[in-house]
Write a protein that holds these residues in place. Structure first.
Motif, short mmCIF file in Angstrom:
data_model
loop_
_atom_site.label_atom_id
_atom_site.label_comp_id
_atom_site.label_asym_id
_atom_site.label_seq_id
_atom_site.Cartn_x
_atom_site.Cartn_y
_atom_site.Cartn_z
N PRO A 1 -4.57 10.25 11.51
CA PRO A 1 -3.64 9.54 10.63
C PRO A 1 -2.22 9.71 11.08
O PRO A 1 -1.79 10.79 11.44
CB PRO A 1 -3.87 10.20 9.26
CG PRO A 1 -4.45 11.54 9.60
CD PRO A 1 -5.25 11.35 10.85
N PRO B 1 -9.13 7.99 5.90
CA PRO B 1 -8.09 7.67 6.88
C PRO B 1 -8.68 7.43 8.24
O PRO B 1 -9.87 7.68 8.48
CB PRO B 1 -7.23 8.94 6.88
CG PRO B 1 -8.22 10.02 6.57
CD PRO B 1 -9.21 9.41 5.62
N LYS C 1 0.95 5.15 0.66
CA LYS C 1 0.13 6.09 1.41
C LYS C 1 0.61 7.52 1.18
O LYS C 1 1.77 7.77 0.85
CB LYS C 1 0.18 5.76 2.90
CG LYS C 1 -0.36 4.36 3.22
CD LYS C 1 -0.32 4.07 4.71
CE LYS C 1 -0.88 2.69 5.02
NZ LYS C 1 -0.88 2.40 6.47
N GLY D 1 -1.27 9.48 5.39
CA GLY D 1 -1.60 8.11 5.76
C GLY D 1 -2.69 7.49 4.93
O GLY D 1 -2.91 6.27 5.01
N THR D 2 -3.39 8.29 4.10
CA THR D 2 -4.41 7.74 3.22
C THR D 2 -3.78 6.89 2.13
O THR D 2 -2.76 7.26 1.54
CB THR D 2 -5.22 8.88 2.57
OG1 THR D 2 -5.84 9.65 3.58
CG2 THR D 2 -6.30 8.33 1.64
N ILE D 3 -4.36 5.70 1.85
CA ILE D 3 -3.86 4.85 0.76
C ILE D 3 -4.18 5.54 -0.56
O ILE D 3 -5.33 5.80 -0.88
CB ILE D 3 -4.52 3.46 0.81
CG1 ILE D 3 -4.18 2.76 2.12
CG2 ILE D 3 -4.05 2.61 -0.37
CD1 ILE D 3 -4.93 1.46 2.32
N GLU E 1 0.84 -1.19 0.00
CA GLU E 1 0.00 0.00 0.00
C GLU E 1 0.88 1.25 0.00
O GLU E 1 1.77 1.38 0.83
CB GLU E 1 -0.91 0.01 1.23
CG GLU E 1 -1.91 -1.13 1.25
CD GLU E 1 -2.70 -1.15 2.55
OE1 GLU E 1 -2.23 -0.53 3.53
OE2 GLU E 1 -3.77 -1.77 2.59
#
Length: 430
Positions: free
Chosen positions: A112, A108, A6, A71-73, A4
Motif C-alpha cells: 500500500p 489493500p 483512505k 491506503g485502505t479505503i 474515497e
C-alpha cells in the motif's frame, strides 16, 4: 462524484493503524479541515482531517478495527448532493489483523502507498493545483506538517491528490522505513514471543492490547533478542546540583519557570554526548551512523504505555528552554496531542524513575538508538566529601549500550563525563 477516503499515513514510518473512533456518521456534511476520525498509531492517537467538502456516503471500516494498512479505503464521500452507494467489497482479508464482523474491509494492494493516485485509464491527465489557491493551503495537513518539519517549500509542487491536493508522496522524500526483513539473514530474525493461557481456576480479566502496547511489546522484545546490551552504572553526589537548582529556581520564579532535576539530567546527557561523540552513534548494518547533534528522547508514561518525545539539540539549549520544552511535550503526550515531529528521531534516550522511589534502573535500549540512561532516586547515604565521611545525596545512573556500536571504553568515558557534569553543575549552566 464519489471520493474515497483512505487510511492516512500520519507519520513517515506508519504502515498500519487502528481506526479508534468515527466522529461522523453516514449522511453527515463535512468541510475541509473537519476532524472525521481518530486513528491510533503505535505512538499516539491522532486526528484524521477531511481534505474535501461533501457528505459521508459510507463507512467501510468499523471503528475499533485493528491493523488497517495505510491506503485502505475506510469511507466514501459524495459531492454536490450525489447519491453514492458503498463500493463493492471483495472478500475481506484477515492477514493484517482482526477485521470487524459487521463491516468488511476492502483489502489493500500488496504494497500500500498512502498517496497513490488511482489510474482510471492508460493516459491519465496529471492533477495540477488550482492557481487561485496558494500551494500551502492546497496541501493535506500531513504534507504541511512534514514540509514544515523538513523545511521544504510547497510552492513549486504539483499535487497528485484529489482536486490537485499536495500529498506526502509529492514531497519526494526517501522512504524512512527500515529494510525489509526478507533482506536480512533469517538467523537474525527476532524470535516470536510465545503466548500462554492463564492458569486454570484463577480469577482473571483479559484486556485487549492497544496498538501502542503491542508495538512496545514487539519493539522491546526485538531489542533484547537482537541488540547485544551491556550496562555501566555510576553514582553521583547531587548535593551541589540540588543547591544550584534551588538558587536558580528562586531567580526564575518571577518568570514562571521551575527547573526539575530531570531537566539537568537531559542537559548533562546531551553535553556528555557532545564531549564523547563516539557514544552519539547508531548501528546501521554495514555502516555506523555518527551524529553531530544530541537529540534526547525522554520517556513519558502515559495511559496505556510509554512514549518518548524528543528535545532536539539539547546541548545547545539553556536549562530554562529545556524545562519549557520538556513540560510542554509531557503535557502534549499525556493529552494525546503529540505530532509525529515531536517524537520521531532522537539519538539517545533517558528514562527517570527516581520520582517513584526506585533505587536503580536498568533500561532496555530503544531501537534503533544505541544508548539509554536509566535514572534512580536520590538517596542520602554516607559519602566521602572533602576528605571526610559525611551524609550526601547520592543518585544512581545506569547506561544501557549497544555493543555493536559502542565499545566498553567509550561507554565508560561517556558515563564519567555525565557524572562530572552532574557533580560540577556550573559546567551545565556555564
Amino acid at each position: 462524484m464519489a471520493l474515497e477516503l483512505k487510511m492516512p499515513a500520519l507519520s513517515p514510518t506508519m504502515e498500519k493503524g487502528t481506526l479508534a473512533r468515527w466522529l461522523v456518521a453516514v449522511g453527515d456534511e463535512v468541510k475541509s479541515g473537519d476532524v472525521i476520525a481518530e486513528i491510533e498509531t503505535d505512538k499516539a492517537t491522532m486526528e484524521f482531517e477531511a481534505v474535501d467538502e461533501g457528505r459521508i456516503a459510507s463507512l467501510t471500516v468499523a471503528e475499533g478495527t485493528d491493523d488497517v494498512p495505510v491506503g485502505t479505503i475506510i469511507a466514501t464521500m459524495a459531492e454536490d448532493g450525489d447519491e453514492v452507494a458503498a463500493p463493492p467489497v471483495p472478500e475481506a482479508s484477515n492477514a493484517g489483523g482482526e477485521a470487524s464482523a459487521e463491516v468488511p474491509i476492502a483489502p489493500p494492494s500488496a504494497t500500500p502507498e498512502p498517496a497513490a493516485v488511482p489510474v482510471a485509464d492508460p493516459a491519465p491527465t496529471p492533477c495540477v493545483a488550482p492557481h487561485t489557491e496558494s500551494q500551502a493551503d492546497n496541501a493535506t495537513p500531513l504534507a504541511r506538517r512534514i514540509a514544515r518539519f523538513k523545511g521544504l517549500s510547497l510552492h513549486s509542487l504539483k499535487g497528485s491528490g484529489p482536486r490537485g491536493k499536495i500529498v506526502k508522496a509529492d514531497l519526494g522524500l526517501p522512504s524512512m522505513l527500515p529494510p525489509s526483513s526478507s533482506a536480512m539473514p533469517q538467523m537474525n530474525a527476532p524470535r516470536s514471543t510465545p503466548a500462554y493461557d492463564p492458569p486454570a481456576g484463577v480469577p482473571v480479566e483479559s484486556v485487549k492490547l492497544t496498538t501502542m502496547r503491542k508495538t512496545i511489546a514487539r519493539r522491546l522484545s526485538e531489542s533484547k533478542q537482537t541488540v547485544p546490551h551491556f550496562y555501566l552504572a555510576v553514582r553521583c553526589n547531587l548535593d551541589p546540583l540540588l543547591k544550584l537548582r534551588s538558587e536558580l529556581n528562586a531567580s526564575l520564579a518571577p518568570r514562571g519557570i521551575k527547573l526539575s532535576v530531570n531537566d539537568f539530567m537531559i542537559k548533562a546527557l546531551a553535553m556528555a554526548l557532545v564531549e564523547v561523540p563516539d557514544a552519539n552513534v547508531q548501528f546501521g548494518g554495514d555502516v555506523l551512523h555518527r551524529f553531530s547533534r544530541a537529540d534526547v528522547s525522554m520517556a513519558v508514561a502515559i495511559e496505556g504505555g510509554l512514549i518518548t518525545p524528543v528535545i532536539r539539540d539539547a546541548a545547545s539549549l539553556s536549562l530554562s528552554a529545556i524545562a519549557k520544552q520538556s513540560k510542554a511535550l509531557a503535557s502534549k503526550a499525556r493529552n494525546g496531542k503529540l505530532e509525529p515531529e515531536d517524537y520521531e528521531g532522537g539519538t539517545a534516550s533517558i528514562s527517570n524513575l527516581g520520582m517513584f522511589g526506585i533505587d536503580e534502573m536498568v533500561p532496555v535500549i530503544n531501537p534503533p538508538q544505541a544508548l539509554i540512561l536509566g535514572i534512580g532516586s536520590v538517596i542520602e547515604q554516607p559519602w566521602k566529601v572533602d576528605g571526610e565521611i559525611s551524609l550526601a545525596k547520592i543518585m544512581s545512573a545506569t547506561g544501557s549500550f549497544d555493543h555493536r556500536a559502542i565499545d566498553g571504553a567509550v561507554a565508560a568515558e561517556f558515563m564519567a563525563a555525565f557524572r562530572t557534569l552532574l557533580e560540577s553543575p556550573l559546567l551545565i549552566v556555564g
